[in-house]
Design an enzyme around this catalytic site. Structure first.
Site, PDB file in Angstrom:
ATOM      1  N   ASN A   9       1.713   8.610 114.980  1.00 53.57           N
ATOM      2  CA  ASN A   9       2.658   7.485 114.931  1.00 53.57           C
ATOM      3  C   ASN A   9       3.834   7.826 115.842  1.00 53.57           C
ATOM      4  O   ASN A   9       4.647   8.676 115.503  1.00 53.57           O
ATOM      5  CB  ASN A   9       3.114   7.288 113.477  1.00 53.57           C
ATOM      6  N   LYS A  11       6.273   5.999 116.571  1.00 50.15           N
ATOM      7  CA  LYS A  11       7.520   5.337 116.116  1.00 50.15           C
ATOM      8  C   LYS A  11       8.229   4.664 117.302  1.00 50.15           C
ATOM      9  O   LYS A  11       7.569   4.235 118.243  1.00 50.15           O
ATOM     10  CB  LYS A  11       8.402   6.341 115.371  1.00 50.15           C
ATOM     11  N   HIS A  95       4.796   1.421 106.115  1.00 51.48           N
ATOM     12  CA  HIS A  95       5.435   2.710 106.405  1.00 51.48           C
ATOM     13  C   HIS A  95       6.793   2.754 105.690  1.00 51.48           C
ATOM     14  O   HIS A  95       7.500   1.750 105.620  1.00 51.48           O
ATOM     15  CB  HIS A  95       5.620   2.894 107.916  1.00 51.48           C
ATOM     16  N   GLU A  97       9.580   3.787 106.555  1.00 45.54           N
ATOM     17  CA  GLU A  97      10.739   3.360 107.355  1.00 45.54           C
ATOM     18  C   GLU A  97      10.880   1.846 107.333  1.00 45.54           C
ATOM     19  O   GLU A  97      11.988   1.310 107.400  1.00 45.54           O
ATOM     20  CB  GLU A  97      10.614   3.914 108.792  1.00 45.54           C
ATOM     21  N   GLU A 167       2.570   9.594 102.393  1.00 43.78           N
ATOM     22  CA  GLU A 167       3.662  10.204 103.149  1.00 43.78           C
ATOM     23  C   GLU A 167       4.898  10.306 102.261  1.00 43.78           C
ATOM     24  O   GLU A 167       5.653   9.320 102.132  1.00 43.78           O
ATOM     25  CB  GLU A 167       4.021   9.344 104.364  1.00 43.78           C
ATOM     26  N   GLY A 173       9.963  13.727 108.959  1.00 43.85           N
ATOM     27  CA  GLY A 173      10.965  14.068 109.963  1.00 43.85           C
ATOM     28  C   GLY A 173      11.980  15.097 109.486  1.00 43.85           C
ATOM     29  O   GLY A 173      12.986  15.328 110.148  1.00 43.85           O
ATOM     30  N   SER A 212       5.892  15.786 108.355  1.00 40.90           N
ATOM     31  CA  SER A 212       6.073  17.081 109.020  1.00 40.90           C
ATOM     32  C   SER A 212       4.773  17.872 109.201  1.00 40.90           C
ATOM     33  O   SER A 212       4.762  19.086 109.066  1.00 40.90           O
ATOM     34  CB  SER A 212       7.137  17.910 108.285  1.00 40.90           C
TER      35      SER A 212
HETATM   36  P1  13P Z   1       6.883  13.342 110.891  1.00 38.04           P
HETATM   37  O1  13P Z   1       5.532  13.937 111.210  1.00 38.04           O
HETATM   38  O2  13P Z   1       7.794  13.322 112.077  1.00 38.04           O
HETATM   39  O3  13P Z   1       7.476  13.940 109.673  1.00 38.04           O
HETATM   40  O4  13P Z   1       6.628  11.785 110.560  1.00 38.04           O
HETATM   41  C1  13P Z   1       5.647  11.434 109.656  1.00 38.04           C
HETATM   42  C2  13P Z   1       5.460   9.972 109.696  1.00 38.04           C
HETATM   43  O5  13P Z   1       6.306   9.212 109.264  1.00 38.04           O
HETATM   44  C3  13P Z   1       4.225   9.449 110.292  1.00 38.04           C
HETATM   45  O6  13P Z   1       4.065   8.101 110.030  1.00 38.04           O
END
Ligand code: 13P
Length: 251
Positions: A9, A11, A95, A97, A167, A173, A212
């Site tokens: 992803n 983002k 997701h 976010e 997740e 992150g 992560s």
């Molecule tokens: P990270 O791997 O940067 O922690 O992000 C995970 C994520 O949100 C994938 O959709």
């Protein structure tokens, strides 16, 4: 046996030139035949990435789609059908976010899930708890609650054509990864929840872990019985590291 899937992803990252560089790096990777691999660029880079990866055995997905599958008056949105026409195979739905920053609730997520399928895409339904919810012992209630809404609205058989990604929000992150055992516990609960509805669907549905994931921790996560691959954020922006994560899923 479930075929592993590793998804990157990207983002809200990348310029046309950095995305071109990243895809060139991906094309150079030795990728395992036994693993499905997908990347999820921003909408505006989907076409570029599709062309650059043509023939590379890496499929492309989008990070979101509209909650309506029909074309029409919905300013600023992108439909699953439009994404399908561009060559997308997948779309992320729910997701954290989007749930937490944009404010999408379970109802919106459920409608987007259905719209994705109606447009010919395979949804990757993202589930996860916040740190506060984990600390107050609500992890399974939250995660299974998010899953139940989709099952209640559309039936469990939709997972014949979809993937689930667990997740934990606190691991995204942050550099904090759930331990393989912590992740496995939630994955097993998700699979039991599917199995309560339909054992065959539970057996074939791929459950990805995200939060992560890196080259250095991927193998131990993917070794767990109910973890069928990963949804990778930051580490998917580096071609060599993403390649190493894909190879870890193939071992
Ligand atoms: P990270 O791997 O940067 O922690 O992000 C995970 C994520 O949100 C994938 O959709």
């Amino acid at each position: 046996m479930r075929r592993p899937l590793v998804a990157g992803n990207w983002k809200m990252n990348g310029t046309r030139s950095s995305v071109a560089e990243l895809t060139q790096g991906l094309v150079r990777q030795v990728l395992p035949e036994s693993v499905d691999i997908a990347v999820f660029p921003s909408f505006i880079h989907v076409d570029l990435v599709r062309s650059a990866l043509a023939g590379a055995r890496v499929s492309v997905g989008a990070q979101d789609c509209a909650q309506e599958s029909e074309a029409g008056a919905l300013t600023g949105e992108v439909s699953s059908g439009q994404l399908y026409e561009l060559g997308c195979e997948w779309v992320l739905v729910g997701h954290s976010e989007r749930r937490l920053i944009v404010g999408e609730d379970d109802g919106v997520v459920s409608r987007k899930f259905a719209a994705a399928l109606a447009g010919g895409l395979k949804p990757v339904l993202c589930l996860g708890e916040t740190l506060e919810q984990r600390r107050s012992g609500k992890t399974l209630d939250v995660v299974l609650g998010q899953l139940c809404r989709v099952i209640e609205d559309h039936g469990v058989s939709v997972f014949n054509n979809a993937v689930i990604a667990y997740e934990p929000v606190w691991a995204i992150g942050s550099g904090l990864t759930a331990t393989p055992e912590e992740a496995q516990e939630v994955h097993a609960a998700i699979r039991r929840c599917l199995a309560n509805e339909d054992a065959a669907v539970a057996e074939i549905t791929r459950l990805l872990y995200g939060g992560s994931v890196k080259a250095e921790n991927a193998a131990e996560l993917f070794a767990m019985a109910d973890i069928d691959g990963g949804l990778v954020g930051g580490a998917s922006l580096k071609a060599d590291e993403f390649g190493a994560i894909c190879r870890a899923a193939g071992n």
